[in-house]
Design an enzyme around this catalytic site. Structure first.
Site, mmCIF file in Angstrom:
data_model
loop_
_atom_site.group_PDB
_atom_site.id
_atom_site.type_symbol
_atom_site.label_atom_id
_atom_site.label_comp_id
_atom_site.label_asym_id
_atom_site.label_seq_id
_atom_site.Cartn_x
_atom_site.Cartn_y
_atom_site.Cartn_z
ATOM 1 N N HIS A 202 49.326 46.750 49.176
ATOM 2 C CA HIS A 202 49.753 48.121 48.379
ATOM 3 C C HIS A 202 49.187 49.324 48.841
ATOM 4 C CE1 HIS A 202 46.894 48.968 44.915
ATOM 5 N NE2 HIS A 202 46.435 47.532 45.419
ATOM 6 N N THR A 238 51.418 28.256 45.392
ATOM 7 C CA THR A 238 52.391 28.426 46.203
ATOM 8 C C THR A 238 52.530 29.820 46.551
ATOM 9 O OG1 THR A 238 53.651 26.896 44.729
ATOM 10 C CG2 THR A 238 54.972 28.352 45.835
ATOM 11 N N CYS A 326 39.031 53.188 39.297
ATOM 12 C CA CYS A 326 38.531 52.193 38.289
ATOM 13 C C CYS A 326 37.598 52.618 37.191
ATOM 14 C CB CYS A 326 37.793 51.206 38.926
ATOM 15 S SG CYS A 326 38.688 50.607 40.645
HETATM 16 C C1 LIG Z 1 42.095 49.034 46.141
HETATM 17 C C2 LIG Z 1 40.933 48.563 46.957
HETATM 18 C C3 LIG Z 1 40.504 46.997 46.843
HETATM 19 C C4 LIG Z 1 41.305 46.124 45.804
HETATM 20 O O1 LIG Z 1 42.508 46.011 46.249
HETATM 21 P P1 LIG Z 1 43.677 45.288 45.332
HETATM 22 O O2 LIG Z 1 44.830 44.767 46.088
HETATM 23 O O3 LIG Z 1 44.060 46.451 44.315
HETATM 24 O O4 LIG Z 1 42.959 44.397 44.386
HETATM 25 C C5 LIG Z 1 39.425 46.803 47.362
HETATM 26 N N1 LIG Z 1 38.907 47.631 47.975
HETATM 27 C C6 LIG Z 1 39.039 48.579 48.106
HETATM 28 C C7 LIG Z 1 38.162 49.552 49.260
HETATM 29 C C8 LIG Z 1 40.050 49.102 47.726
HETATM 30 O O5 LIG Z 1 40.503 50.608 47.962
#
Ligand SMILES: *Cc1c(COP(=O)(O)O)cnc(C)c1O
Length: 390
Positions: A202, A238, A326
């Protein structure tokens, strides 16, 4: 109608229309379980294999070294805890940096409770890890080094090739979190010389809830989830076929459009930065001036709370972030900016603008129009700013 401008692409991105199109059949007529031996299962298995090949091609590696996960967080957890548990007989020492994503830092903290020892490397004022410092911290019992590729708060790109070379010379596994780099910089695991690498769908116009962990052949790793023999028994569950197909499509598009998008985004970001610097006094850039991904711009507006800026921009339909997504909502200054030696008041006044595919010149011009009013209004209300002026 209020304008809506999204400048938070480092938090997440919308699914690209071509990605969405590619996923739809796997929610509908091609819904099979890749473990089933009938036609439906075989169709899913073919899609899974093709996606793995695409991702492997993009990273310049073998499909056997690509493992699909539920996202960046799981990939980071599996890399850190999986290698730590599998190699604890060799040693219990891990080295990482103080500016990693929480998925790395919290995994390391968990391991410390399990009896592992972790060193958190300091960074310079640009957020760079020093290779000599890494060399100094290596011990006989060091089993893993994890240093991120590009930082998610201010975009600084770490010297991963140089750091991984040190790890290789000393026979220590090297992991990098490259979640923020995909689609912005060429990611070639051979050139980078890493043993493990994390990605998340994403963050590059793929779906949420799907990621990749590259694990070089021969790396010893204990699985964290147990069940079926999915992902060569290293990640039971899965497979999320629509998500995996979407991620593979997103990586293909990222590859295809990277050069064009990269220079377009760089121009937008520079244009915005120049206007802001012309129109607003006492603004400081956080991160390395050149060695950074082009889509992230982290600025501190002296004397103003980042949270207030976010709320005021939000009223104008503009979405930005303060520090990392976060930690926003908490009053703690960002651990990344603190580690770089940014004073607490400037860290509290930082905003991350992260640009992406949907953004136009009009967008950034509009934000550069409304921002000076907001900052000057907030500064008039700020006792700290007035004090520092007199
Ligand atoms: C967003 C992010 C993650 C976490 O990825 P998710 O797919 O949202 O769990 C880990 N490391 C970095 C550097 C990120 O920017």
């Amino acid at each position: 109608m209020i304008r809506k401008i999204y400048l938070d692409h480092s938090a997440t991105t919308p699914v690209h229309p071509e990605v969405f199109e590619a996923m739809i059949p796997f929610y509908k007529e091609r819904f099979g379980n890749a473990s089933s031996i009938h036609l439906f299962g075989r169709e899913a298995k073919v899609a899974l294999d093709e996606s793995r090949e695409k991702v492997a091609g993009f990273l310049n590696t073998d499909p056997l070294e690509i493992y699909f996960t539920s996202g960046g967080t799981e990939s980071d957890n599996l890399a850190i805890k999986g290698t730590a548990f599998a190699n604890r007989n060799k040693g219990k020492h891990i080295i990482t940096s103080s500016i990693e994503h929480h998925a790395i830092l919290e995994s390391c903290k968990f391991l410390q409770k399990e009896g592992f020892e972790v060193n958190y490397l300091q960074v310079d004022k640009y957020g760079l890890v020093n290779p000599d410092e890494l060399r100094k911290q290596i011990r006989k019992d060091t089993i893993l080094i994890s240093i991120m590729h590009a930082n998610n708060e201010m975009g600084t790109i770490e010297p991963v090739e140089e750091l991984s070379r040190i790890a290789r010379e000393t026979g220590i596994y090297f992991h990098t979190d490259a979640v923020q780099s995909i689609g912005k910089i060429q990611i070639d695991v051979q050139k980078l010389g890493v043993d493990l690498l994390s990605l998340s769908g994403h963050k590059f116009y793929g779906p949420k809830g799907v990621g990749v962990l590259y694990i070089r052949r021969g790396v010893r790793l204990t699985p964290l989830s147990h069940g079926g023999h999915h992902e060569k028994a290293r990640r039971a569950g899965t497979e999320n076929i629509p998500g995996i197909v979407g991620l593979a499509k997103a990586i293909e598009i990222a590859q295809r459009d990277m050069e064009k998008e990269e220079s377009r985004i760089r121009l937008l970001s520079d244009r915005f930065f120049d206007k802001v610097m012309q129109r607003i006094p006492d603004v400081f850039m956080n991160g390395h001036p050149e060695r950074r991904v082009p889509n992230i711009l982290n600025l501190s507006f002296k004397g103003v709370e980042g949270e207030s800026i976010i709320l005021n921009l939000d009223l104008k339909g503009i979405a930005v972030a303060s520090g990392s997504a976060c930690t926003s909502g908490s009053l703690e200054p960002s651990h990344v900016l603190s580690a770089m030696g940014v004073p607490p008041d400037l860290a509290q006044s930082s905003i991350r603008f992260s640009f992406g595919r949907s953004n136009t010149e009009e967008d950034v011009d509009y934000v550069a129009e409304v921002l000076p009013e907001i900052i000057s209004k907030l500064r008039k209300m700020s006792p700290i700013y007035e004090q520092s002026k007199s």
